[in-house]
Design an enzyme around this catalytic site. Structure first.
Site, PDB file in Angstrom:
ATOM      1  CE  LYS A  52      -4.001  -2.139   2.311  1.00 44.54           C
ATOM      2  NZ  LYS A  52      -4.948  -2.013   3.458  1.00 44.54           N
ATOM      3  CE1 TYR A  66      -9.513  -2.762   0.691  1.00 43.90           C
ATOM      4  CE2 TYR A  66      -8.598  -0.990  -0.607  1.00 43.90           C
ATOM      5  CZ  TYR A  66      -8.428  -2.051   0.258  1.00 43.90           C
ATOM      6  OH  TYR A  66      -7.173  -2.410   0.690  1.00 43.90           O
ATOM      7  CG  ASN A  73      -3.614  -1.946   6.982  1.00 38.88           C
ATOM      8  OD1 ASN A  73      -3.508  -1.688   5.800  1.00 38.88           O
ATOM      9  ND2 ASN A  73      -4.655  -2.577   7.489  1.00 38.88           N
ATOM     10  CG  HIS A 120      -5.512  -6.334  -0.026  1.00 41.37           C
ATOM     11  ND1 HIS A 120      -6.722  -6.322   0.618  1.00 41.37           N
ATOM     12  CD2 HIS A 120      -5.598  -7.308  -0.987  1.00 41.37           C
ATOM     13  CE1 HIS A 120      -7.513  -7.237   0.050  1.00 41.37           C
ATOM     14  NE2 HIS A 120      -6.853  -7.843  -0.925  1.00 41.37           N
ATOM     15  CD  GLU A 133      -9.072  -9.355  -3.297  1.00 45.87           C
ATOM     16  OE1 GLU A 133      -9.931  -9.063  -2.442  1.00 45.87           O
ATOM     17  OE2 GLU A 133      -7.923  -9.716  -2.987  1.00 45.87           O
TER      18      GLU A 133
HETATM   19  P1  GDP Z   1      -7.884  -6.543   6.124  1.00 41.84           P
HETATM   20  O1  GDP Z   1      -8.536  -7.698   5.402  1.00 41.84           O
HETATM   21  O2  GDP Z   1      -7.013  -6.972   7.278  1.00 41.84           O
HETATM   22  O3  GDP Z   1      -7.143  -5.616   5.191  1.00 41.84           O
HETATM   23  O4  GDP Z   1      -9.047  -5.676   6.816  1.00 41.84           O
HETATM   24  P2  GDP Z   1     -10.534  -5.260   6.394  1.00 41.84           P
HETATM   25  O5  GDP Z   1     -11.031  -6.078   5.228  1.00 41.84           O
HETATM   26  O6  GDP Z   1     -11.346  -5.249   7.636  1.00 41.84           O
HETATM   27  O7  GDP Z   1     -10.378  -3.741   5.937  1.00 41.84           O
HETATM   28  C1  GDP Z   1      -9.867  -3.407   4.676  1.00 41.84           C
HETATM   29  C2  GDP Z   1      -8.955  -2.210   4.801  1.00 41.84           C
HETATM   30  O8  GDP Z   1      -9.738  -1.073   5.175  1.00 41.84           O
HETATM   31  C3  GDP Z   1      -7.889  -2.297   5.904  1.00 41.84           C
HETATM   32  O9  GDP Z   1      -6.749  -3.033   5.528  1.00 41.84           O
HETATM   33  C4  GDP Z   1      -7.581  -0.842   6.147  1.00 41.84           C
HETATM   34  O10 GDP Z   1      -6.683  -0.318   5.162  1.00 41.84           O
HETATM   35  C5  GDP Z   1      -8.950  -0.193   5.966  1.00 41.84           C
HETATM   36  N1  GDP Z   1      -9.603  -0.016   7.269  1.00 41.84           N
HETATM   37  C6  GDP Z   1     -10.147  -0.973   8.071  1.00 41.84           C
HETATM   38  N2  GDP Z   1     -10.633  -0.430   9.206  1.00 41.84           N
HETATM   39  C7  GDP Z   1     -10.382   0.915   9.113  1.00 41.84           C
HETATM   40  C8  GDP Z   1     -10.642   2.032   9.960  1.00 41.84           C
HETATM   41  O11 GDP Z   1     -11.204   1.903  11.057  1.00 41.84           O
HETATM   42  N3  GDP Z   1     -10.231   3.269   9.512  1.00 41.84           N
HETATM   43  C9  GDP Z   1      -9.624   3.428   8.307  1.00 41.84           C
HETATM   44  N4  GDP Z   1      -9.237   4.662   7.913  1.00 41.84           N
HETATM   45  N5  GDP Z   1      -9.351   2.398   7.481  1.00 41.84           N
HETATM   46  C10 GDP Z   1      -9.717   1.165   7.886  1.00 41.84           C
END
Ligand code: GDP
Length: 139
Positions: free
Chosen positions: A10, A50, A113, A116, A127
């Site tokens: 990212k 997303y 973070n 992905h 994807e």
């Molecule tokens: P992952 O599968 O571990 O990447 O997590 P998720 O599918 O729950 O979320 C997708 C992505 O959305 C995450 O990797 C973060 O970049 C973003 N994201 C998730 N939760 C938050 C949040 O509370 N705030 C923000 N700004 N981004 C978030």
């Protein structure tokens, strides 16, 4: 079983010149990078990628972030690659990520973070197809 999964390095990581360090963790975990390219994600691509999160409060912020700098999209191959890469990435929130994981080592926050990784084999196929043609993947 040998699988393929989809990975993104990212913008927070490309901005800090961490592509090589992230790739070292991936390769040390036994995953093979069988396709890789650096791209600038368009808003349309990020919104589509997303889509499942479009009702979440952070959706706009997430799309802004993913389009804020180049990303490196990858296909990773290996035994149980989908689950293996999720382990190597660590928890979504770096504060909760295990030692040695990419997010523990490098992530800045729950949003920014660093990586992905697909959450299922089915999503991995979808994807990968969004960003790569078959002939770009050399296993
Ligand atoms: P992952 O599968 O571990 O990447 O997590 P998720 O599918 O729950 O979320 C997708 C992505 O959305 C995450 O990797 C973060 O970049 C973003 N994201 C998730 N939760 C938050 C949040 O509370 N705030 C923000 N700004 N981004 C978030």
């Amino acid at each position: 079983m040998t699988e393929r999964t989809f990975s993104i390095i990212k913008p927070d990581a490309t901005r800090r010149n961490l592509t090589g360090k992230v790739n070292a963790v991936i390769e040390d975990a036994g995953l093979r990078i069988v396709a890789q390219k650096r791209i600038r994600m368009s808003r349309a691509q990020a919104e589509k990628f997303y889509e499942v999160h479009k009702e979440r409060p952070f959706f706009g912020e997430l799309v802004d972030f993913m389009t804020s700098a180049p990303v490196v999209v990858q296909v990773l191959e290996g035994d149980n690659a989908v689950a293996r890469y999720r382990e190597v990435m660590g928890a979504t929130n770096p504060a909760q990520a295990a030692e040695g994981t990419i997010r523990k080592l490098y992530a800045e926050s729950v949003g920014e973070n660093s990586v992905h990784g697909s959450d299922s084999l089915e999503n991995a196929k979808i994807e990968i197809a969004q960003f790569f043609t078959d002939d770009e993947i050399v296993g």
